[in-house]
Write a protein that holds these residues in place. Sequence first.
Motif, short mmCIF file in Angstrom:
data_model
loop_
_atom_site.label_atom_id
_atom_site.label_comp_id
_atom_site.label_asym_id
_atom_site.label_seq_id
_atom_site.Cartn_x
_atom_site.Cartn_y
_atom_site.Cartn_z
N GLU A 30 0.83 -1.21 0.00
CA GLU A 30 0.00 0.00 0.00
C GLU A 30 0.87 1.26 0.00
O GLU A 30 0.48 2.30 -0.52
CB GLU A 30 -0.93 0.01 1.22
N GLY A 31 2.03 1.18 0.64
CA GLY A 31 2.96 2.30 0.63
C GLY A 31 2.45 3.54 1.35
O GLY A 31 2.79 4.67 0.97
N LYS A 32 1.64 3.36 2.40
CA LYS A 32 1.09 4.49 3.14
C LYS A 32 1.37 4.35 4.62
O LYS A 32 1.62 3.25 5.11
CB LYS A 32 -0.43 4.57 2.92
N LYS A 33 1.32 5.47 5.34
CA LYS A 33 1.40 5.41 6.80
C LYS A 33 0.16 4.67 7.28
O LYS A 33 -0.96 5.12 7.05
CB LYS A 33 1.48 6.81 7.40
N SER A 34 0.35 3.54 7.93
CA SER A 34 -0.77 2.64 8.20
C SER A 34 -0.89 2.27 9.67
O SER A 34 0.10 2.20 10.41
CB SER A 34 -0.61 1.35 7.38
N LEU A 35 -2.13 1.97 10.06
CA LEU A 35 -2.42 1.42 11.37
C LEU A 35 -3.13 0.09 11.15
O LEU A 35 -4.17 0.03 10.50
CB LEU A 35 -3.28 2.37 12.20
N LEU A 36 -2.54 -0.99 11.65
CA LEU A 36 -3.09 -2.34 11.52
C LEU A 36 -3.66 -2.80 12.85
O LEU A 36 -3.00 -2.69 13.88
CB LEU A 36 -1.99 -3.31 11.08
N VAL A 37 -4.89 -3.30 12.82
CA VAL A 37 -5.49 -3.90 14.02
C VAL A 37 -5.51 -5.41 13.82
O VAL A 37 -6.09 -5.92 12.87
CB VAL A 37 -6.93 -3.40 14.24
N THR A 38 -4.84 -6.12 14.73
CA THR A 38 -4.74 -7.57 14.63
C THR A 38 -4.85 -8.17 16.03
O THR A 38 -5.32 -7.51 16.97
CB THR A 38 -3.42 -7.96 13.93
N ARG A 39 -4.45 -9.43 16.18
CA ARG A 39 -4.47 -10.07 17.48
C ARG A 39 -3.15 -9.86 18.21
O ARG A 39 -2.13 -9.59 17.59
CB ARG A 39 -4.76 -11.57 17.33
N ALA A 40 -3.21 -10.00 19.53
CA ALA A 40 -2.05 -9.65 20.36
C ALA A 40 -0.78 -10.37 19.95
O ALA A 40 0.30 -9.76 19.89
CB ALA A 40 -2.38 -9.95 21.82
N PHE A 41 -0.87 -11.66 19.67
CA PHE A 41 0.33 -12.44 19.34
C PHE A 41 0.97 -11.94 18.05
O PHE A 41 2.19 -11.91 17.94
CB PHE A 41 -0.07 -13.91 19.23
N HIS A 42 0.16 -11.55 17.08
CA HIS A 42 0.68 -11.09 15.80
C HIS A 42 1.29 -9.69 15.89
O HIS A 42 2.02 -9.27 14.99
CB HIS A 42 -0.43 -11.10 14.75
N ALA A 43 0.99 -8.98 16.97
CA ALA A 43 1.52 -7.62 17.13
C ALA A 43 2.86 -7.60 17.86
O ALA A 43 3.49 -6.55 17.95
CB ALA A 43 0.51 -6.76 17.90
N ARG A 44 3.30 -8.74 18.36
CA ARG A 44 4.56 -8.76 19.09
C ARG A 44 5.74 -8.36 18.18
O ARG A 44 5.86 -8.84 17.06
CB ARG A 44 4.81 -10.14 19.70
N LEU A 45 6.60 -7.52 18.71
CA LEU A 45 7.74 -7.02 17.94
C LEU A 45 8.73 -8.13 17.59
O LEU A 45 9.35 -8.09 16.53
CB LEU A 45 8.47 -5.93 18.74
N ASP A 46 8.86 -9.11 18.47
CA ASP A 46 9.91 -10.10 18.28
C ASP A 46 9.52 -11.27 17.39
O ASP A 46 10.39 -11.95 16.84
CB ASP A 46 10.38 -10.64 19.64
N LEU A 47 8.21 -11.54 17.22
CA LEU A 47 7.82 -12.68 16.38
C LEU A 47 6.53 -12.46 15.62
O LEU A 47 5.93 -13.41 15.13
CB LEU A 47 7.75 -13.98 17.21
N GLY A 48 6.13 -11.19 15.45
CA GLY A 48 4.91 -10.88 14.72
C GLY A 48 5.15 -10.18 13.40
O GLY A 48 6.21 -10.31 12.78
N VAL A 49 4.18 -9.39 12.98
CA VAL A 49 4.21 -8.71 11.68
C VAL A 49 5.45 -7.83 11.52
O VAL A 49 6.04 -7.74 10.43
CB VAL A 49 2.94 -7.84 11.50
N ASN A 50 5.87 -7.21 12.60
CA ASN A 50 7.04 -6.32 12.57
C ASN A 50 8.25 -6.98 11.92
O ASN A 50 8.96 -6.36 11.12
CB ASN A 50 7.39 -5.89 13.99
#
Length: 280
Positions: free
Chosen positions: A211-231
């Motif tokens: 998408e190439g835009k400044k984005s805010l994603l709402v997901t589940r807690a586990f997927h938001a973890r910095l060490d093993l999620g989307v990041n």
Amino acid sequence: MIKRAFSRLFGLLVVSLLVTGCEKFQPKGIARSGIWDSFRQDWITEEEFSESLGSADFIIIGDLQNAPSLGHQLTLLMDSMKKRGKVELLALDELSASYSHDGKKAAEGVFREKYDAAAFEKYKPLFQWADREGISITGTALPPEQLQSLKNKEERKKFAVKVEGSLTRESLRELTQTLECSHRPGSLSTDYLVLAHQFKDYTMADRLLSEGKKSLLVTRAFHARLDLGVNRYIKVRKPSSSVKSVLMYSSLDDSLSSPGDEEMKSWYDYIWVNPGAKGR
């Protein structure tokens, strides 16, 4: 400690986190509502929170409890950031990946799938706000058949090449152990469960980057973890990207005054504690 509460939660509910969302669960360890800065180890104001998130290319909100107040709280945050010109796209993992709305009108009639209709009801304040403000909305949920395809050994091999090296050995070991503990032995192969989790995170990251835009994603807690999620999958593809992760849940416990766990720094940048069911 809050770390132990979250470890137990993730071990018990990771299947829901992967596909359909998490069950209602109240971890202990926070006595107030507010925003906890994991790096500063202190509570911060909503103004400081919004300002800090504004420097990020991608904001990942991890919803722990499927909280009813989420839509309203996120609308307030999005509005604050929109006024600063800091957000252009809202992504929801409860909307099908085929859904895309350009911010002109999100009439209820466009939600032909029950899955998307349910998401509309849950996030109604956000959709209404996006209509008024002209903010685009996109979905990141995968059709079940795509996850099912990973049960084929050859398909797993192909995808494993794409995500190789995305997680550190320690993170991959933790993810594997959590998934093994959360499933009945022999129900699904560990290999499949790990790759299914990675596949979801990989595709969410791919959608945001495309998408190439400044984005805010709402997901589940586990997927938001910095060490093993989307990041992790964003960083592999675009190392210069700035990503902020937020854990959001409701507090019902009055026993402690703060999260206060050093390891949480590697999991989430902020813990956004909303008022719980008391008084509702």
